[in-house]
Every structure is written in C-alpha cells, then in structure tokens.
Write an enzyme that holds these catalytic residues in place. Structure first.
Site, PDB file in Angstrom:
ATOM      1  N   SER A 124       0.822  -1.209   0.000  1.00  0.00           N
ATOM      2  CA  SER A 124       0.000   0.000   0.000  1.00  0.00           C
ATOM      3  C   SER A 124       0.850   1.250   0.000  1.00  0.00           C
ATOM      4  O   SER A 124       0.323   2.343  -0.102  1.00  0.00           O
ATOM      5  CB  SER A 124      -0.955  -0.009   1.187  1.00  0.00           C
ATOM      6  N   HIS A 145      -2.463  -2.527  -6.246  1.00  0.00           N
ATOM      7  CA  HIS A 145      -2.994  -2.184  -4.932  1.00  0.00           C
ATOM      8  C   HIS A 145      -4.502  -2.401  -4.896  1.00  0.00           C
ATOM      9  O   HIS A 145      -5.256  -1.689  -5.547  1.00  0.00           O
ATOM     10  CB  HIS A 145      -2.639  -0.721  -4.602  1.00  0.00           C
ATOM     11  N   GLU A 157      -5.390  -0.095  -8.044  1.00  0.00           N
ATOM     12  CA  GLU A 157      -4.365   0.830  -8.545  1.00  0.00           C
ATOM     13  C   GLU A 157      -3.238  -0.019  -9.117  1.00  0.00           C
ATOM     14  O   GLU A 157      -2.758  -0.942  -8.450  1.00  0.00           O
ATOM     15  CB  GLU A 157      -3.779   1.662  -7.396  1.00  0.00           C
ATOM     16  N   ASN A 195      -4.048   6.077  -1.152  1.00  0.00           N
ATOM     17  CA  ASN A 195      -3.591   6.163   0.243  1.00  0.00           C
ATOM     18  C   ASN A 195      -2.907   7.491   0.546  1.00  0.00           C
ATOM     19  O   ASN A 195      -2.865   7.921   1.692  1.00  0.00           O
ATOM     20  CB  ASN A 195      -2.640   5.009   0.569  1.00  0.00           C
TER      21      ASN A 195
HETATM   22  N1  3HC Z   1     -17.216 -11.215  -0.205  1.00  0.00           N
HETATM   23  C1  3HC Z   1     -18.271 -10.921  -1.003  1.00  0.00           C
HETATM   24  N2  3HC Z   1     -19.173  -9.968  -0.702  1.00  0.00           N
HETATM   25  C2  3HC Z   1     -19.010  -9.303   0.453  1.00  0.00           C
HETATM   26  C3  3HC Z   1     -17.933  -9.549   1.327  1.00  0.00           C
HETATM   27  C4  3HC Z   1     -17.014 -10.554   0.948  1.00  0.00           C
HETATM   28  N3  3HC Z   1     -15.934 -10.855   1.676  1.00  0.00           N
HETATM   29  N4  3HC Z   1     -18.044  -8.699   2.383  1.00  0.00           N
HETATM   30  C5  3HC Z   1     -19.153  -7.965   2.179  1.00  0.00           C
HETATM   31  N5  3HC Z   1     -19.741  -8.325   1.032  1.00  0.00           N
HETATM   32  C6  3HC Z   1     -20.926  -7.778   0.415  1.00  0.00           C
HETATM   33  C7  3HC Z   1     -22.147  -8.120   1.231  1.00  0.00           C
HETATM   34  O1  3HC Z   1     -22.666  -9.390   0.913  1.00  0.00           O
HETATM   35  C8  3HC Z   1     -23.090  -7.000   0.836  1.00  0.00           C
HETATM   36  O2  3HC Z   1     -23.700  -7.289  -0.414  1.00  0.00           O
HETATM   37  P1  3HC Z   1     -25.262  -6.953  -0.648  1.00  0.00           P
HETATM   38  O3  3HC Z   1     -25.481  -5.560  -0.139  1.00  0.00           O
HETATM   39  O4  3HC Z   1     -25.395  -7.080  -2.121  1.00  0.00           O
HETATM   40  O5  3HC Z   1     -25.984  -7.999   0.133  1.00  0.00           O
HETATM   41  C9  3HC Z   1     -22.177  -5.826   0.601  1.00  0.00           C
HETATM   42  O6  3HC Z   1     -20.875  -6.368   0.415  1.00  0.00           O
HETATM   43  C10 3HC Z   1     -22.179  -4.870   1.752  1.00  0.00           C
HETATM   44  O7  3HC Z   1     -21.858  -5.569   2.924  1.00  0.00           O
HETATM   45  P2  3HC Z   1     -22.624  -5.361   4.292  1.00  0.00           P
HETATM   46  O8  3HC Z   1     -24.107  -5.233   4.087  1.00  0.00           O
HETATM   47  O9  3HC Z   1     -22.137  -6.389   5.246  1.00  0.00           O
HETATM   48  O10 3HC Z   1     -22.073  -4.005   4.871  1.00  0.00           O
HETATM   49  P3  3HC Z   1     -22.253  -2.495   4.443  1.00  0.00           P
HETATM   50  O11 3HC Z   1     -23.398  -2.240   3.548  1.00  0.00           O
HETATM   51  O12 3HC Z   1     -22.171  -1.782   5.734  1.00  0.00           O
HETATM   52  O13 3HC Z   1     -20.946  -2.190   3.582  1.00  0.00           O
HETATM   53  C11 3HC Z   1     -18.625  -1.887   3.213  1.00  0.00           C
HETATM   54  C12 3HC Z   1     -19.695  -2.601   4.035  1.00  0.00           C
HETATM   55  C13 3HC Z   1     -18.708  -2.331   1.759  1.00  0.00           C
HETATM   56  C14 3HC Z   1     -17.300  -2.354   3.793  1.00  0.00           C
HETATM   57  C15 3HC Z   1     -18.854  -0.337   3.303  1.00  0.00           C
HETATM   58  O14 3HC Z   1     -18.995   0.043   4.631  1.00  0.00           O
HETATM   59  C16 3HC Z   1     -17.706   0.439   2.696  1.00  0.00           C
HETATM   60  O15 3HC Z   1     -17.634   0.608   1.481  1.00  0.00           O
HETATM   61  N6  3HC Z   1     -16.800   0.936   3.552  1.00  0.00           N
HETATM   62  C17 3HC Z   1     -15.604   1.635   3.104  1.00  0.00           C
HETATM   63  C18 3HC Z   1     -14.572   0.635   2.713  1.00  0.00           C
HETATM   64  C19 3HC Z   1     -13.304   1.294   2.246  1.00  0.00           C
HETATM   65  O16 3HC Z   1     -13.123   2.495   2.229  1.00  0.00           O
HETATM   66  N7  3HC Z   1     -12.359   0.445   1.846  1.00  0.00           N
HETATM   67  C20 3HC Z   1     -11.058   0.900   1.434  1.00  0.00           C
HETATM   68  C21 3HC Z   1     -10.142   0.872   2.604  1.00  0.00           C
HETATM   69  S1  3HC Z   1      -8.548   1.489   2.191  1.00  0.00           S
HETATM   70  C22 3HC Z   1      -7.724   0.174   1.581  1.00  0.00           C
HETATM   71  O17 3HC Z   1      -8.196  -0.939   1.535  1.00  0.00           O
HETATM   72  C23 3HC Z   1      -6.344   0.450   1.114  1.00  0.00           C
HETATM   73  C24 3HC Z   1      -5.309  -0.069   2.081  1.00  0.00           C
HETATM   74  O18 3HC Z   1      -4.055   0.006   1.478  1.00  0.00           O
HETATM   75  C25 3HC Z   1      -5.283   0.706   3.364  1.00  0.00           C
END
Ligand code: 3HC
Length: 296
Positions: A124, A145, A157, A195
């Site tokens: 990252s 990424h 990315e 990031n």
């Molecule tokens: N596999 C498949 N599908 C999954 C899953 C998995 N492991 N985990 C969750 N899902 C699906 C669920 O089934 C659900 O699908 P549906 O709505 O069609 O039924 C959908 O994803 C949403 O899941 P939830 O209902 O459990 O939860 P939320 O609606 O609260 O959403 C979230 C969860 C998608 C994580 C949302 O809160 C979000 O987008 N958060 C921000 C995440 C973010 O910013 N990520 C980037 C982080 S930075 C990074 O990764 C970079 C690193 O280098 C730091």
C-alpha cells in the site's frame, strides 16, 4: 456478486490474511485457479476457511448459489511452499506491510516464477522501483494495490516502477479488469494515489480525537453524514487495521520527510496497546459484544 468467467489460468497469492484471502476469493470468483500461500499451511487453510465463511453468508442471503460457492472454493488450494505456483501466470504478494518480509518473499517467489510470468505486490505504500531493483528481472515486477474488502471494492491501482515493462503494465491491468475491477494507473510515489489522500485523512481524524475536538462517535458521524462516506474515519481506521495505518503513515513521513505526515500520537498509543482494530476485536471501538462500543 459477479458471475465467473471461464478461464483456466492459475494465479498465486502470497499471504492468506485479510487482503490475500480477498484477492484469492475474487480471482476464484472470476474463474482462476488460485494457489493461496502462507508461511504455515494452517494459516493458508484458515484463509481458505475465512473465504468459505464469507461465501456462506452470501449463500444465506441468496446472493450466490450454493453450488457456485462450492465450485469457487474448490478452485482455491492452500499451500505453504511456493513450488506449486510454478505454473502461475501471475503471483500477487499480499503479505505484511514490512519491506524486509516482502524482500524475502520475492526472493523465493522469483525462484518459481515462470520466465513469462509477472510478480505483483499489493503493497500500500512501499516504492515499487526500490523493491523491483532486488529482483532478477525487475521488468516483470509491478504494484497492484487492492482495496478492502477486495470482493466488494471496485478499484485496483496499478503502479509500474521505473524498470517495469510496458507489457507487464498492460498484462497487470488486463488481469485487474478480468477481476471486474476498474484500473487507475498511479505513479510510484509514496502512498500512490488513494492512500496518499486517505491515510493523512484518517491520521488527521485521530489528531482531532486526541485534541479532544470531538468524541469517537461524533467524528465518525460527522464524516459519515456530513460527507456521505460509507464509514466514519475511525471506523475505517479500525477496519483497515491501525498497525497497517501506522506502517503507511510512517512510510509517507520517512520517504517525504514532510512533518505533515507524522503519525498522530494517539495512533501510536493504540498500536502500542495492541488495540489495532477489528481483526483483534478492539481499536477505537470495542467489537467484542457484537455492537461497536467507543473505547474513549
Ligand atoms: N465477499 C463478497 N461480498 C461481500 C464480502 C465478501 N468478503 N463482504 C461484504 N460483502 C458484500 C455483502 O454481501 C453486501 O452485499 P449486498 O449488499 O449485495 O448484500 C455488501 O458487500 C455490503 O456488505 P454489508 O451489508 O455487510 O455491509 P455495508 O453495507 O455496511 O458495507 C462496506 C460494508 C462495503 C465495507 C462499506 O462500509 C464500505 O464501502 N466501507 C468503506 C470501505 C473502504 O473504504 N475500503 C477501502 C479501505 S482502504 C484500503 O483498503 C487500502 C489499504 O491500502 C489501506
């Protein structure tokens, strides 16, 4: 959940933690045969079991047919040594964000890498060019990424280093698109694009908390409701992992020398306490009761 595209290609994923498992799940979803490696076979098997649980949730919500989940899971093979990755077209490293650990992994992965296969790192923040320089063929090394949760987030990315060939960049981008993801090409600069913007924001939220400007819940609600972010910054910090966040902000600080990237003192305290987020049940929130409870 997207449907699988019939393919026979094998890919290797090194690291069966949160990101590695997510990459393995997504690749298997899109028809790839996946070798999921970790230092210990038990860890690799645990990674596969976690994927099984994620799929079971999708099946229970009628989002995925049970037979498809079973077939997807059958395409993932947990391994502890790299030899079975010898036929892989691409090996993606998704291990701990520590440069020395990654160097050791690349050294071993290079030994089983086909002459026309590519090696990608899901780092990252660590410079791609610096890591590439230690490999026998730097032209086939690139950054890819992914974002957490990988099966849900739509972006990858792609980060070519100075010696990365145009062909490697094109193949990595094509692979990313074959996983149903959008691709952005990012320069090999600390934090790449996303990031570089996200991590200082999360760090700033922790400064704001440390300065007593708002409660954990209000800081999160402020950004969630006021900015329409799906998660507040402290919830997102817990989700990413405070240890990971700390490693990235340190890289930004050390490589740019710019004090605006210094880690928030409260972030350091949480990491020192071992309260590193959701994966251990406690970060800015305590998750042990099932409902997140603020820890301050
Ligand atoms: N596999 C498949 N599908 C999954 C899953 C998995 N492991 N985990 C969750 N899902 C699906 C669920 O089934 C659900 O699908 P549906 O709505 O069609 O039924 C959908 O994803 C949403 O899941 P939830 O209902 O459990 O939860 P939320 O609606 O609260 O959403 C979230 C969860 C998608 C994580 C949302 O809160 C979000 O987008 N958060 C921000 C995440 C973010 O910013 N990520 C980037 C982080 S930075 C990074 O990764 C970079 C690193 O280098 C730091």
């Amino acid at each position: 959940m997207g449907s699988g595209v019939a393919q026979t290609t094998t890919i290797g994923v090194i690291g069966a933690g949160q990101m590695g498992s997510g990459i393995a799940q997504t690749a298997a979803q899109f028809g790839y045969s996946v070798m999921l490696a970790d230092v210990d076979i038990k860890i690799a098997e645990k990674g596969k079991a976690n994927i099984g649980q994620a799929l079971a949730r999708l099946v229970s919500k009628d989002r995925l047919p049970a037979a498809e989940a079973e077939a997807l899971l059958a395409r993932i093979t947990p391994i502890a040594d790299y030899a079975p990755m010898i036929g892989a077209d691409i090996i993606v490293e998704a291990a701990t964000e520590r440069e020395e650990i990654k160097h050791r992994i690349f050294e071993n992965a290079a030994k089983v890498l086909n002459p026309d296969a590519i090696l990608a790192s899901n780092t990252s923040s660590i410079p791609i060019t610096r890591m590439a320089a230690r490999l026998p063929d730097p032209s086939r090394f690139i950054g890819m990424h992914f974002f957490n949760p990988v099966p849900v987030m739509g972006l990858i990315e792609v980060i070519p280093g100075l010696p990365t060939s145009k062909e490697t960049t094109e193949r990595a981008s094509a692979f990313a698109r074959s996983l149903g993801k959008a691709v952005v090409l990012a320069g090999d600069e600390p934090g790449f694009i996303v990031n570089r913007i996200l991590v200082p924001m999360l760090n700033e939220a922790i400064f704001v908390l440390g300065a007593g400007m708002g409660s954990i819940e209000d800081i999160d609600a402020g950004c969630r409701i006021g900015l329409n972010h799906p998660m507040g910054p402290l919830t997102l910090a817990d989700f990413v992992g405070l240890d990971t966040l700390f490693e990235i902000i340190k890289v930004l600080h050390e490589t740019t020398g710019d004090s605006k990237y210094r880690p928030a003192p409260l972030l350091v305290k949480y990491v020192e306490a071992g309260w590193i987020g959701r994966k251990v049940g406690r970060g800015f929130y305590d998750y042990t009761s099932g409902t997140p409870v603020p820890t301050r």
